[in-house]
Every structure is written in C-alpha cells, then in structure tokens.
Motif scaffolding. Structure first.
Motif, mmCIF file in Angstrom:
data_model
loop_
_atom_site.group_PDB
_atom_site.id
_atom_site.type_symbol
_atom_site.label_atom_id
_atom_site.label_comp_id
_atom_site.label_asym_id
_atom_site.label_seq_id
_atom_site.Cartn_x
_atom_site.Cartn_y
_atom_site.Cartn_z
ATOM 1 N N VAL A 73 0.852 -1.180 0.000
ATOM 2 C CA VAL A 73 0.000 0.000 0.000
ATOM 3 C C VAL A 73 0.891 1.234 0.000
ATOM 4 O O VAL A 73 1.832 1.323 0.789
ATOM 5 C CB VAL A 73 -0.935 0.009 1.240
ATOM 6 N N GLY A 74 0.615 2.182 -0.878
ATOM 7 C CA GLY A 74 1.387 3.419 -0.957
ATOM 8 C C GLY A 74 0.851 4.466 -0.006
ATOM 9 O O GLY A 74 -0.359 4.648 0.112
ATOM 10 N N ILE A 75 1.767 5.157 0.686
ATOM 11 C CA ILE A 75 1.364 6.201 1.627
ATOM 12 C C ILE A 75 2.181 7.466 1.407
ATOM 13 O O ILE A 75 3.258 7.433 0.820
ATOM 14 C CB ILE A 75 1.520 5.745 3.099
ATOM 15 N N LEU A 76 1.634 8.572 1.896
ATOM 16 C CA LEU A 76 2.346 9.839 1.960
ATOM 17 C C LEU A 76 2.632 10.071 3.430
ATOM 18 O O LEU A 76 1.716 10.133 4.244
ATOM 19 C CB LEU A 76 1.474 10.963 1.387
ATOM 20 N N THR A 77 3.903 10.159 3.797
ATOM 21 C CA THR A 77 4.289 10.217 5.206
ATOM 22 C C THR A 77 5.295 11.330 5.465
ATOM 23 O O THR A 77 6.003 11.763 4.556
ATOM 24 C CB THR A 77 4.876 8.864 5.666
ATOM 25 N N THR A 78 5.356 11.754 6.720
ATOM 26 C CA THR A 78 6.346 12.742 7.140
ATOM 27 C C THR A 78 7.490 12.076 7.900
ATOM 28 O O THR A 78 8.396 12.756 8.361
ATOM 29 C CB THR A 78 5.699 13.819 8.043
ATOM 30 N N MET A 79 7.434 10.762 8.032
ATOM 31 C CA MET A 79 8.479 10.029 8.756
ATOM 32 C C MET A 79 9.748 9.953 7.908
ATOM 33 O O MET A 79 9.688 9.659 6.726
ATOM 34 C CB MET A 79 8.007 8.618 9.095
ATOM 35 N N CYS A 80 10.886 10.209 8.540
ATOM 36 C CA CYS A 80 12.169 10.122 7.844
ATOM 37 C C CYS A 80 12.708 8.694 7.841
ATOM 38 O O CYS A 80 13.339 8.281 6.880
ATOM 39 C CB CYS A 80 13.198 11.022 8.525
ATOM 40 N N ASP A 81 12.470 7.983 8.918
ATOM 41 C CA ASP A 81 13.053 6.653 9.090
ATOM 42 C C ASP A 81 12.285 5.590 8.320
ATOM 43 O O ASP A 81 11.124 5.774 7.965
ATOM 44 C CB ASP A 81 13.087 6.279 10.572
ATOM 45 N N ARG A 82 12.952 4.487 8.135
ATOM 46 C CA ARG A 82 12.349 3.322 7.496
ATOM 47 C C ARG A 82 11.217 2.789 8.389
ATOM 48 O O ARG A 82 11.349 2.744 9.605
ATOM 49 C CB ARG A 82 13.426 2.260 7.318
ATOM 50 N N ILE A 83 10.123 2.392 7.797
ATOM 51 C CA ILE A 83 8.985 1.863 8.546
ATOM 52 C C ILE A 83 9.113 0.350 8.578
ATOM 53 O O ILE A 83 9.027 -0.315 7.550
ATOM 54 C CB ILE A 83 7.655 2.285 7.895
ATOM 55 N N ASN A 84 9.358 -0.180 9.766
ATOM 56 C CA ASN A 84 9.555 -1.620 9.919
ATOM 57 C C ASN A 84 9.089 -2.003 11.320
ATOM 58 O O ASN A 84 9.866 -1.968 12.255
ATOM 59 C CB ASN A 84 11.026 -1.974 9.701
ATOM 60 N N GLU A 85 7.823 -2.343 11.453
ATOM 61 C CA GLU A 85 7.257 -2.635 12.761
ATOM 62 C C GLU A 85 6.383 -3.875 12.709
ATOM 63 O O GLU A 85 5.877 -4.241 11.659
ATOM 64 C CB GLU A 85 6.396 -1.471 13.249
ATOM 65 N N GLU A 86 6.183 -4.467 13.867
ATOM 66 C CA GLU A 86 5.246 -5.567 14.020
ATOM 67 C C GLU A 86 3.999 -5.023 14.690
ATOM 68 O O GLU A 86 4.082 -4.346 15.712
ATOM 69 C CB GLU A 86 5.864 -6.675 14.865
ATOM 70 N N ILE A 87 2.847 -5.301 14.102
ATOM 71 C CA ILE A 87 1.577 -4.809 14.600
ATOM 72 C C ILE A 87 0.709 -6.000 14.975
ATOM 73 O O ILE A 87 0.666 -6.991 14.247
ATOM 74 C CB ILE A 87 0.867 -3.965 13.528
#
Length: 100
Positions: A73-87
C-alpha cells in the motif's frame, strides 16, 4: 559562509538553513505481511497504514493477484526513518501479528 557582502553581490537575498524550519512529505510503500486473508480489506489496511501517513495508492484487487503472501500500500508520510514494525491485530477472540 559568514561573509554577507560576498553573497549579496551574487544573490538577491539570502537565508541561512540553520534558521529554517523544514517539513517534508515523502512517498513510502508499506508491505503488510502475515495478515490472514479473511482480514484483508480496505478498512484494515487503512487502519494499519494510517499510523504512518495518508494512503495514496490503495490495496489492489485480491482476485487478480498471484502472490497472496503480502499486500503493498502506498502512503504519503512525514516520517524520515524506514517503517519496519510488528503490529498486532485482534478479531473476535484471536490476535494476529502483522509486519509492516
């Protein structure tokens, strides 16, 4: 850099970057893995990706996919870091862990 006279000879105006408050947005792709097919749907994907930004490229049609191991899924984000989380997602009485 500190000599304003030299810069003003070549530039109409100057503003040092240290004084600027920068904000930005970037396009990111969230790959959701480990979510059972029965939980696949726009509502769940928007719930997951909404933690990181605004969805700009939604989930594609499941019936035309060859690989059902993940969703992108494509998103528009303000986060600088790589997104890598367990939910962890809950449905009825079960918990599912998904990696994004």
């Amino acid at each position: 850099m500190g000599n304003d006279r030299i810069w003003k000879e070549n530039l109409k105006w100057e503003k040092y970057g240290d004084d600027l408050e920068l904000s930005f947005e970037r396009v990111g792709w969230i790959r959701i893995m480990g979510l059972p097919l029965k939980l696949w749907g726009d509502h769940n994907f928007v719930t997951i990706t909404g933690r990181y930004g605004k969805t700009i490229s939604p989930f594609d049609d499941v019936y035309h996919r060859g690989d059902l191991s993940y969703v992108k899924v494509g998103i528009l984000t303000t986060m600088c870091d790589r997104i890598n989380e367990e939910i962890t997602m809950a449905t009825e009485d079960k918990l599912f862990k998904s990696i994004s």
